[in-house]
Design an enzyme around this catalytic site. Structure first.
Site, mmCIF file in Angstrom:
data_model
loop_
_atom_site.group_PDB
_atom_site.id
_atom_site.type_symbol
_atom_site.label_atom_id
_atom_site.label_comp_id
_atom_site.label_asym_id
_atom_site.label_seq_id
_atom_site.Cartn_x
_atom_site.Cartn_y
_atom_site.Cartn_z
ATOM 1 N N ASN A 1 -18.361 -27.887 -4.846
ATOM 2 C CA ASN A 1 -18.263 -28.381 -3.467
ATOM 3 C C ASN A 1 -18.301 -27.172 -2.546
ATOM 4 O O ASN A 1 -17.324 -26.442 -2.442
ATOM 5 C CB ASN A 1 -16.938 -29.156 -3.307
ATOM 6 C CG ASN A 1 -16.660 -29.553 -1.869
ATOM 7 O OD1 ASN A 1 -17.545 -29.465 -1.005
ATOM 8 N ND2 ASN A 1 -15.442 -29.994 -1.609
ATOM 9 N N TRP A 2 -19.443 -26.983 -1.892
ATOM 10 C CA TRP A 2 -19.598 -25.787 -1.045
ATOM 11 C C TRP A 2 -18.789 -25.886 0.244
ATOM 12 O O TRP A 2 -18.626 -24.914 0.945
ATOM 13 C CB TRP A 2 -21.059 -25.573 -0.688
ATOM 14 C CG TRP A 2 -21.969 -25.229 -1.831
ATOM 15 C CD1 TRP A 2 -21.647 -25.162 -3.172
ATOM 16 C CD2 TRP A 2 -23.356 -24.916 -1.737
ATOM 17 N NE1 TRP A 2 -22.756 -24.815 -3.899
ATOM 18 C CE2 TRP A 2 -23.822 -24.661 -3.056
ATOM 19 C CE3 TRP A 2 -24.262 -24.821 -0.678
ATOM 20 C CZ2 TRP A 2 -25.156 -24.322 -3.318
ATOM 21 C CZ3 TRP A 2 -25.587 -24.488 -0.937
ATOM 22 C CH2 TRP A 2 -26.014 -24.241 -2.247
ATOM 23 N N LYS A 3 -18.339 -27.088 0.590
ATOM 24 C CA LYS A 3 -17.667 -27.314 1.879
ATOM 25 C C LYS A 3 -18.588 -26.815 3.006
ATOM 26 O O LYS A 3 -19.801 -26.924 2.864
ATOM 27 C CB LYS A 3 -16.290 -26.651 1.880
ATOM 28 C CG LYS A 3 -15.478 -27.048 0.638
ATOM 29 C CD LYS A 3 -14.047 -26.626 0.662
ATOM 30 C CE LYS A 3 -13.350 -27.087 -0.619
ATOM 31 N NZ LYS A 3 -11.928 -26.789 -0.654
ATOM 32 N N HIS B 1 -12.012 -36.474 -0.115
ATOM 33 C CA HIS B 1 -11.478 -35.106 -0.248
ATOM 34 C C HIS B 1 -10.296 -34.934 0.702
ATOM 35 O O HIS B 1 -10.299 -35.468 1.819
ATOM 36 C CB HIS B 1 -12.572 -34.080 0.064
ATOM 37 C CG HIS B 1 -12.182 -32.704 -0.363
ATOM 38 N ND1 HIS B 1 -11.305 -31.929 0.354
ATOM 39 C CD2 HIS B 1 -12.522 -31.983 -1.456
ATOM 40 C CE1 HIS B 1 -11.126 -30.783 -0.281
ATOM 41 N NE2 HIS B 1 -11.849 -30.784 -1.385
ATOM 42 N N GLU C 1 -9.427 -32.606 2.542
ATOM 43 C CA GLU C 1 -9.767 -32.048 3.864
ATOM 44 C C GLU C 1 -10.287 -33.131 4.794
ATOM 45 O O GLU C 1 -10.039 -33.096 6.001
ATOM 46 C CB GLU C 1 -10.789 -30.909 3.683
ATOM 47 C CG GLU C 1 -10.134 -29.690 3.052
ATOM 48 C CD GLU C 1 -11.063 -28.825 2.222
ATOM 49 O OE1 GLU C 1 -12.300 -28.957 2.335
ATOM 50 O OE2 GLU C 1 -10.532 -28.010 1.431
ATOM 51 N N GLU D 1 -7.130 -33.360 -7.211
ATOM 52 C CA GLU D 1 -7.055 -32.072 -6.526
ATOM 53 C C GLU D 1 -5.711 -31.965 -5.808
ATOM 54 O O GLU D 1 -5.573 -32.451 -4.674
ATOM 55 C CB GLU D 1 -8.188 -31.951 -5.501
ATOM 56 C CG GLU D 1 -9.567 -32.008 -6.101
ATOM 57 C CD GLU D 1 -10.596 -31.304 -5.226
ATOM 58 O OE1 GLU D 1 -11.262 -30.404 -5.728
ATOM 59 O OE2 GLU D 1 -10.699 -31.631 -4.033
ATOM 60 N N GLY E 1 -7.753 -23.769 -2.543
ATOM 61 C CA GLY E 1 -8.008 -22.573 -1.743
ATOM 62 C C GLY E 1 -6.806 -21.655 -1.613
ATOM 63 O O GLY E 1 -6.792 -20.744 -0.790
ATOM 64 N N SER F 1 -8.391 -24.117 -7.021
ATOM 65 C CA SER F 1 -8.363 -22.722 -7.496
ATOM 66 C C SER F 1 -8.801 -22.593 -8.954
ATOM 67 O O SER F 1 -8.288 -21.748 -9.694
ATOM 68 C CB SER F 1 -6.974 -22.103 -7.281
ATOM 69 O OG SER F 1 -6.659 -22.089 -5.898
ATOM 70 N N GLY G 1 -14.359 -25.364 -5.532
ATOM 71 C CA GLY G 1 -14.644 -24.946 -4.160
ATOM 72 C C GLY G 1 -15.112 -23.501 -4.135
ATOM 73 O O GLY G 1 -16.272 -23.202 -4.398
HETATM 74 P P1 13P Z 1 -10.966 -24.324 -4.380
HETATM 75 O O1 13P Z 1 -11.664 -24.272 -5.718
HETATM 76 O O2 13P Z 1 -11.531 -23.347 -3.388
HETATM 77 O O3 13P Z 1 -9.479 -24.253 -4.520
HETATM 78 O O4 13P Z 1 -11.302 -25.762 -3.767
HETATM 79 C C1 13P Z 1 -11.134 -26.898 -4.533
HETATM 80 C C2 13P Z 1 -11.753 -28.033 -3.802
HETATM 81 O O5 13P Z 1 -11.244 -28.461 -2.781
HETATM 82 C C3 13P Z 1 -12.990 -28.602 -4.344
HETATM 83 O O6 13P Z 1 -13.306 -29.809 -3.717
#
Ligand code: 13P
Length: 255
Positions: free
Chosen positions: A9-11, A97, A99, A169, A175, A215, A236
């Site tokens: 997931n590149w966000k 998600h 976020e 998650e 993150g 992470s 991420g």
């Molecule tokens: P990270 O791998 O950066 O912690 O993010 C996880 C994530 O939110 C994937 O959707």
């Protein structure tokens, strides 16, 4: 047969050019994948079609979107429909998600509708769930995640579940560099599978792919993916570097 999946997931990261470079690096080093091992890349909307063309000749690597709208079409300026995503080459869409739940106020009811639109339009859904640190500290994470699944997903019919992946998650691990321990991940994944079994029966639960996200990186992926109920990861930060993402894919292939 339960699939193992690593999804990136590149966000809101990487321009079209940067994304092109990254995908070129991933495809170049991608080991051969059996049909029970998949890689998904979920770039920003604007990259989807281009990224699809980059991977379309490589078996078992698919494109995902990070969101879709809850209606099929209409006057929703700035939004993207599930049909548009499918037509542009997406196979998966990430729904729910944390976020999007937090920053865009996406409710369980809205996520249930988005899930329906995605499935109606032939997309597969990666449905995210996970608790905050407050909930974890209170020890009520199992009930919290169960409620998210019931509200967002459990209106589906059993036959639709083959097109659903669940991603656990924990928000406190996204993150932050703070990964859930393999035991914490396994405990929650086993709970999710039990809840799915209670609702739909044992066979759909056994076939459900449940990903861990938060992470996850090459150094901890093997330990996480060795857990009986962890079927891969939603990645991420580490999906933004070809070497890291490939390292995590390697861990999934060996698991
Ligand atoms: P990270 O791998 O950066 O912690 O993010 C996880 C994530 O939110 C994937 O959707």
């Amino acid at each position: 047969m339960r699939k193992k999946i690593v999804a990136g997931n590149w966000k809101m990261n990487l321009t079209l050019d940067e994304g092109h470079q990254l995908v070129a690096g991933i495809v170049k080093n991608l080991p051969e994948l059996n049909s029970d091992r998949q890689v998904v890349i979920a770039p920003p909307f604007i990259n989807i079609q281009h990224t699809f063309y980059q991977v379309e000749d490589t078996p078992n690597i698919f494109i995902g979107a990070q969101n879709c709208h809850s209606e099929d079409e209409g006057a929703y300026t700035g939004e993207i429909s599930a049909a548009m995503l499918k037509n542009a080459g997406a196979e998966y869409v990430i729904i729910g998600h944390s976020e999007r739940r937090e920053y865009f106020n996406e409710t369980d009811a809205l996520l249930a509708k988005k899930t329906d639109r995605a499935l109606d339009n032939g997309l597969k859904v990666i449905f995210c769930c996970g608790e905050s640190l407050d909930v974890r500290d209170a020890g009520t994470q199992n009930e919290f995640v169960e409620a998210q699944l019931k509200a967002g997903l459990f209106h589906l019919h059993k036959h639709q579940l083959v097109n659903v992946v669940i991603a656990y998650e924990p928000i406190w691990a996204i993150g932050t560099g703070r990964t859930a321990s393999a035991q914490q991940a396994q405990d929650m994944h086993a709970h999710i599978r039990k809840v799915v079994a209670e609702q739909y029966g044992q066979a759909p639960a056994d076939n459900m792919t449940i990903l861990y996200g938060g992470s996850c990186k090459p150094s901890n992926a093997a330990e996480l993916f060795a857990c009986a109920d962890v079927d891969g990861g939603l990645i991420g930060g580490a999906s933004l570097k070809a070497a890291d993402f490939t390292g995590i894919i390697d861990a999934m292939i060996k698991a």
